[in-house]
Motif scaffolding. Sequence first.
Motif, PDB file in Angstrom:
ATOM      1  N   ALA A   1       0.852  -1.189   0.000  1.00  0.00           N
ATOM      2  CA  ALA A   1       0.000   0.000   0.000  1.00  0.00           C
ATOM      3  C   ALA A   1       0.885   1.235   0.000  1.00  0.00           C
ATOM      4  O   ALA A   1       1.848   1.320   0.761  1.00  0.00           O
ATOM      5  N   PHE A   2       0.537   2.181  -0.872  1.00  0.00           N
ATOM      6  CA  PHE A   2       1.285   3.436  -0.951  1.00  0.00           C
ATOM      7  C   PHE A   2       0.380   4.506  -1.522  1.00  0.00           C
ATOM      8  O   PHE A   2      -0.188   4.337  -2.608  1.00  0.00           O
ATOM      9  N   GLY A   3       0.240   5.605  -0.803  1.00  0.00           N
ATOM     10  CA  GLY A   3      -0.641   6.676  -1.258  1.00  0.00           C
ATOM     11  C   GLY A   3      -2.076   6.179  -1.352  1.00  0.00           C
ATOM     12  O   GLY A   3      -2.581   5.556  -0.430  1.00  0.00           O
ATOM     13  N   ALA A   4      -2.706   6.405  -2.497  1.00  0.00           N
ATOM     14  CA  ALA A   4      -4.087   6.000  -2.695  1.00  0.00           C
ATOM     15  C   ALA A   4      -4.191   4.700  -3.486  1.00  0.00           C
ATOM     16  O   ALA A   4      -5.174   4.446  -4.173  1.00  0.00           O
ATOM     17  N   GLY A   5      -3.155   3.872  -3.404  1.00  0.00           N
ATOM     18  CA  GLY A   5      -3.185   2.633  -4.175  1.00  0.00           C
ATOM     19  C   GLY A   5      -2.166   1.626  -3.697  1.00  0.00           C
ATOM     20  O   GLY A   5      -1.736   1.648  -2.538  1.00  0.00           O
TER      21      GLY A   5
END
Length: 72
Positions: A37-41
Amino acid sequence: MAEIINSKVVLVGGPESLPETVRILEVADLADKVKIAFGAGYEHFRPSGETSLVDGEKLPVFRWCGATRIAE
């Protein structure tokens, strides 16, 4: 039941803003893709068959292969 042994890998490529602190991680299977998971995705990495020397340790390299957004 077999014991699961995790292996450390290094993640290469992907967003430049992906912190170095998440680029070394343990995986249960060296043949599976990694999704973090990273940022919005999610950022996806797959085994490359390469190795890299990191802090004196030879680690398998997983290269970035794409990103997906989190569904709302």
